[in-house]
Design a protein around this motif. Structure first.
Motif, PDB file in Angstrom:
ATOM      1  N   PHE A 239       9.442  55.712  15.902  1.00 24.52           N
ATOM      2  CA  PHE A 239       9.168  56.434  14.622  1.00 24.52           C
ATOM      3  C   PHE A 239      10.035  57.835  14.626  1.00 24.52           C
ATOM      4  O   PHE A 239      10.681  58.286  13.799  1.00 24.52           O
ATOM      5  CB  PHE A 239       7.853  56.872  14.561  1.00 24.52           C
ATOM      6  CG  PHE A 239       7.301  57.503  13.229  1.00 24.52           C
ATOM      7  CD1 PHE A 239       7.308  56.685  12.089  1.00 24.52           C
ATOM      8  CD2 PHE A 239       7.266  58.937  13.244  1.00 24.52           C
ATOM      9  CE1 PHE A 239       7.142  57.407  10.822  1.00 24.52           C
ATOM     10  CE2 PHE A 239       7.008  59.266  11.924  1.00 24.52           C
ATOM     11  CZ  PHE A 239       6.758  58.591  10.835  1.00 24.52           C
ATOM     12  N   GLU A 242      13.895  57.026  14.996  1.00 31.12           N
ATOM     13  CA  GLU A 242      14.332  56.484  13.958  1.00 31.12           C
ATOM     14  C   GLU A 242      14.594  57.791  12.750  1.00 31.12           C
ATOM     15  O   GLU A 242      15.743  57.358  11.879  1.00 31.12           O
ATOM     16  CB  GLU A 242      13.511  55.547  13.135  1.00 31.12           C
ATOM     17  CG  GLU A 242      13.858  54.372  12.032  1.00 31.12           C
ATOM     18  CD  GLU A 242      15.120  53.310  12.547  1.00 31.12           C
ATOM     19  OE1 GLU A 242      15.919  53.210  11.700  1.00 31.12           O
ATOM     20  OE2 GLU A 242      15.124  53.428  14.002  1.00 31.12           O
ATOM     21  N   GLN A 260      10.483  52.741  11.009  1.00 29.37           N
ATOM     22  CA  GLN A 260       9.339  53.670  10.771  1.00 29.37           C
ATOM     23  C   GLN A 260       7.846  53.166  10.268  1.00 29.37           C
ATOM     24  O   GLN A 260       6.722  53.279  10.907  1.00 29.37           O
ATOM     25  CB  GLN A 260       9.926  55.041   9.850  1.00 29.37           C
ATOM     26  CG  GLN A 260      10.892  55.725  10.735  1.00 29.37           C
ATOM     27  CD  GLN A 260      10.972  57.137  10.229  1.00 29.37           C
ATOM     28  OE1 GLN A 260      11.007  57.305   8.801  1.00 29.37           O
ATOM     29  NE2 GLN A 260      10.930  58.162  10.990  1.00 29.37           N
TER      30      GLN A 260
END
Length: 297
Positions: A239, A242, A260
């Motif tokens: 997350f 990215e 995400q």
């Protein structure tokens, strides 16, 4: 000769890095594929060692890898094509051209999980125990496999001048966004882009997750615990990383990064799973203590 790749603040310069590893009967074999293959092989070796350590049949894991690796590659490609459909709907003939690039790790994970569930059902194995064992090998594969992006000059982030800032020769990099192009660095007439090496960040992050798994396996309480820790650890890192990348796959007609979204789903889902399973384990342990106490009386 100016370097092709340059970690400018670390003083590391690479003057030649060809995408082609070798040639077989006139067909180029790319380093990307070689690195992915090596990652899968080394991951299998680690998985077999973990299976042997826990008293499981290693043949089962070899059979599973032979089947699931093919399915995982197909899903990795399918995932990429689905979220790049604006391009592939006009280039149908390129859908199966994996040699031209375009696979996604989340697609591979989905394929691995689905094939693993089916195989475990057929072979009457505990999926969660198998998933715990495979978690080590999958991480090894990801740690090594990300360096294929390095060779391909792809999967990088936006402009940075941080410690790990990486310069690529502009003409050799892929999918360069405008904000990076606006800050091109010119060295002796050679134009470079200077970016976050997100492939490196993810590789290092996964090493950290792997270390956590190796430490925690001694304290494992129930099957599925290591698998959950893997998904939570990887999801958190993915997350964050990215958000830096400039080549993210987006949900159609939005600016939402699909990786995400999946990362959030993984972290939340497996955190809840861990809480529930840990409570069940604790309740069972308390009951065992109570029964033992009654037997003593």
């Amino acid at each position: 000769m100016e370097p092709e790749i340059w970690f400018v603040n670390l003083g590391i310069k690479i003057n030649h890095l060809d995408r082609v590893a070798f040639n077989v009967f006139g067909i180029d074999v790319y380093w990307y594929g070689v690195i992915i293959g090596f990652g899968m092989l080394f991951g299998l070796i680690v998985t077999l060692k973990e299976a042997k350590r826990t008293g499981q049949e290693t043949d089962f894991y070899i059979d599973t890898v032979m089947i699931s690796s093919i399915i995982s590659i197909l899903f990795a490609r399918l995932y990429y094509v689905i979220f790049s459909w604006d391009y592939y709907k006009n280039h149908i003939n390129e859908i199966f051209s994996i040699r031209n690039g375009g696979i996604a790790i989340y697609g591979a994970i989905i394929g691995a999980v689905l094939s693993g569930l089916i195989i475990c059902k057929i072979r009457k194995k505990d999926f969660f125990k198998v998933a715990d064992t495979f978690s080590f090998g999958i991480l090894i594969g990801q740690i090594i496999g990300r360096w294929g992006n390095f060779v391909n000059r792809e999967a990088f982030g936006g402009y940075t001048d941080s410690l790990f800032a990486m310069r690529y020769i502009k003409d050799q990099a892929s999918n360069i966004p405008k904000d990076v192009l606006d800050k091109v660095v010119n060295i002796n007439g050679v134009e470079y882009i200077q970016v976050h090496p997100t492939f490196l960040y993810e590789s290092l992050w996964n090493i950290g997750v792997l270390i956590v798994l190796f430490i925690f396996r001694k304290h494992k309480k129930f099957n599925g615990q290591l698998m959950a820790l893997y998904f939570i650890g990887y999801g958190l890192g993915r997350f964050w990383i990215e958000g830096m990348r400039t080549d993210s796959l987006m949900i159609a007609a939005t600016n939402i990064r699909v990786s995400q979204v999946l990362s959030i789903i993984l972290v939340v889902s497996f955190t809840i799973y861990l809480i529930i399973q840990t409570k069940k384990y604790k309740d069972r342990s308390d009951m065992d203590i109570l029964l033992e106490g009654n037997e003593i009386k």
